[in-house]
Design an enzyme around this catalytic site. Structure first.
Site, short mmCIF file in Angstrom:
data_model
loop_
_atom_site.label_atom_id
_atom_site.label_comp_id
_atom_site.label_asym_id
_atom_site.label_seq_id
_atom_site.Cartn_x
_atom_site.Cartn_y
_atom_site.Cartn_z
N ALA A 153 -4.69 4.80 -9.88
CA ALA A 153 -4.94 6.24 -9.95
C ALA A 153 -5.11 6.89 -8.58
CB ALA A 153 -6.19 6.50 -10.81
N LYS A 189 -17.59 -7.10 -5.14
CA LYS A 189 -16.21 -6.62 -5.21
C LYS A 189 -15.68 -6.41 -3.78
CE LYS A 189 -13.49 -2.95 -7.50
NZ LYS A 189 -13.46 -1.62 -6.87
N GLU A 249 -23.33 5.48 -11.29
CA GLU A 249 -24.02 5.81 -10.05
C GLU A 249 -24.33 7.30 -9.95
OE1 GLU A 249 -21.96 2.48 -7.17
OE2 GLU A 249 -20.91 4.37 -7.49
N ASP A 305 2.02 -3.66 -6.12
CA ASP A 305 0.95 -3.81 -7.12
C ASP A 305 1.29 -5.06 -7.93
OD1 ASP A 305 -1.26 -1.66 -8.56
OD2 ASP A 305 -0.60 -3.36 -9.78
N ASP A 310 -15.87 -1.66 -3.33
CA ASP A 310 -16.88 -0.61 -3.22
C ASP A 310 -18.08 -0.86 -4.10
OD1 ASP A 310 -15.80 -0.22 -5.67
OD2 ASP A 310 -15.34 1.89 -5.41
#
Lengths: 349, 349
Positions: free
Chosen positions: A149, A241, A66, A171, A237
């Protein structure tokens, strides 16, 4: 090489990854997060001044590349950023980025910088800015679902800007949670690793979802989300998704950055075009209410917008002054006579 | 700094202006122009494979800043380029540019390079490619109206690719013409400086207009253009900026790069949306005729398209192999564990 040296205008400051890390430690990570939050907030207050366009995305099977440009009429910025969830399996970053500032009046670049780290910092700062206006008063407990991250940056921004004291972590990969706990060990945060999303959100004031799968996922279902919570959804995002079940959206008041982009990329891509949203800049500038009751579920459906990068780039440029945390890059051909580009080439022979 | 060294993937090759000049001289300017023409032609033949979008322009009072992305599914490219006609008065370039190649499968950049010089070379190569297919057979005489930064590149490309022998030159500023004559003195071209556009186009097989004013100008009027000529109009390349009187367009067969972009930016912005054009890639790949009669006026309404930059960037990347005409730039944050971006930052403290 007998060519004359290029002029000062030919060189632009470049901040490498190493220099960005030096700059951030020089200022202090939490101070950077607080100051970035303020810088983004200041630009959200002058939202109308900016040229705004949905980012220009090039989608492929494995990910997306992008370009995110904007301008306030005096300064132009853009960011190059990719999103490739499969990269991690090859030992590569899911998201990498770099960005540029230029002078609108001449088109000459004035700063080139790594933005992988800077994007992580500005994304966390944007989340903190939204939470300032939307989270319950005196929020102390944050849940982080997705410990990749972005996780530590989110935790520290919420601590520095809102005073969060406890972070509950989950997670699907326990090693990701272990890594996050290890990295946050000396921050003063109370860290609670959990073995399920359900356990992680217990008692949370703020729930942040930042998972990376490029698919329609359901990280949170409706029954998991209690009244009064603030949800900060940053992993959904791009088209196709999402992280939240649509029933949550039906119970929430949803706040977004730039509706034309969020309707394509955010959680609200699951909803109709008439699903009501409030633009965050209107809340920040006092034109629309943020949180209006204790029982309200607020949702910041964050996809990342170019103005946040603009703010971050300008912040870095200001902080560079008087330091040596940059190199000078000979990227602009700048002959003495601007029409004599060919002569410059000839003289270099 | 006690941080571990970044991995090889964290560094990307960067070609500075100085290294671009070294590379071009290492290969030879005319050879570069011939090889670039071939590279662009090869990509025009596989036009269908590319992601195509009009460039993303940010217009201001003084100029424009554009991002030009494309991809062939394996490699992604974009160029940053500005156009600021008033820059010249401040001793700055009207057009400066840089560009990037990235791997579509990972989104990781693989080349960053200056593109002010490279754009001048690829623009001339694109003109030569179009002229190969559209100019009269055995064209020997070129007229250059507008003797700015692009002029010498145009002259040399037409010599190297088509065998042009004589170049007739005109500019409203005689010093620009003098500069061009001086720079082309040793090329073997017969150079004829002229004191009017009318005198310059006398006997021309090809007329190239490359002026820089950001306005509707009339560099050529209808009565100046005789039958059988090829016009290569490269200066009219943004909304509100044209060089040819519309009556010329009514007598010409017009060829363009990418119609959605050219109808906004090119000479044909003066015409209706139904004004007929032929896409140059169709001519190059044999799907549409180029020049079909001796008396025909052909017009290449060139505005510059992202695929030409893609070709040029790939060409540079190939030519860099085995040379030292680049630096390595630490622009990608690449921690050992891709999820451990924060840990990388911590360890740099």
């Amino acid at each position: 090489m007998s060519a004359p040296l290029p002029s000062e205008r030919a060189f632009i400051p470049f901040v490498s990854v190493e220099n960005m890390m030096r700059l951030v430690h020089h200022i202090g990570i939490e101070t950077v997060l607080i100051e970035l939050t303020d810088a983004i907030e200041a630009d959200f207050r002058r939202w109308d001044l900016f040229d705004k366009t949905p980012r220009v995305a090039s989608h492929s099977h494995d990910g997306v590349i992008e370009l995110m440009p904007t301008s306030d009429g005096a300064v132009y910025s853009f960011k190059y950023v990719n999103g490739h969830p499969k990269n991690m399996a090859q030992g590569l970053q899911t998201v990498t980025a770099f960005g540029l500032l230029a002078e609108v009046s001449t088109g000459y670049p004035v700063l080139l910088t790594e933005m992988t780290l800077l994007t992580a910092l500005r994304t966390a700062a944007t989340s903190a800015m939204a939470a300032k206006h939307l989270a319950p008063a005196n929020s102390r407990r944050l849940t982080l679902i997705g410990n990749g991250a972005q996780a530590e940056f989110q935790a520290l921004a919420m601590k520095a800007v809102l005073g969060i004291e406890e972070v509950r972590l989950y997670d699907i990969d326990p090693r990701a949670t272990e890594k996050t706990v290890r990295n946050l060990a000396r921050t003063g945060l109370r860290l609670v690793p959990c073995t399920s999303a359900q356990a992680a959100i217990e008692g949370a004031d703020i729930i942040t979802t930042c998972t990376a799968d490029k698919q329609f996922a359901t990280i949170l279902t409706d029954n998991m989300v209690g009244a009064g919570v603030h949800i900060n959804a940053i992993g959904g995002d791009c088209p196709g998704k999402t992280e939240l079940h649509r029933d949550i959206l039906l119970r929430s008041d949803t706040f977004v950055e730039y509706p034309p982009q969020t309707r394509i990329e955010g959680e609200i891509q699951q909803m109709g075009a008439d699903y009501p949203v409030t633009e965050l800049w209107q809340v920040v500038s006092g034109r629309a209410p943020g949180r209006s009751s204790d029982g309200q579920i607020t949702l910041f459906d964050s996809v990342g917008f170019a103005i946040e990068d603009f703010s971050a780039l300008r912040y870095v440029r200001e902080k560079l002054a008087g330091t040596d945390y940059f190199q000078k890059l000979d990227i602009i051909a700048d002959p003495d006579d601007p029409r004599d580009l060919f002569g410059m080439l000839l003289r270099a022979a």
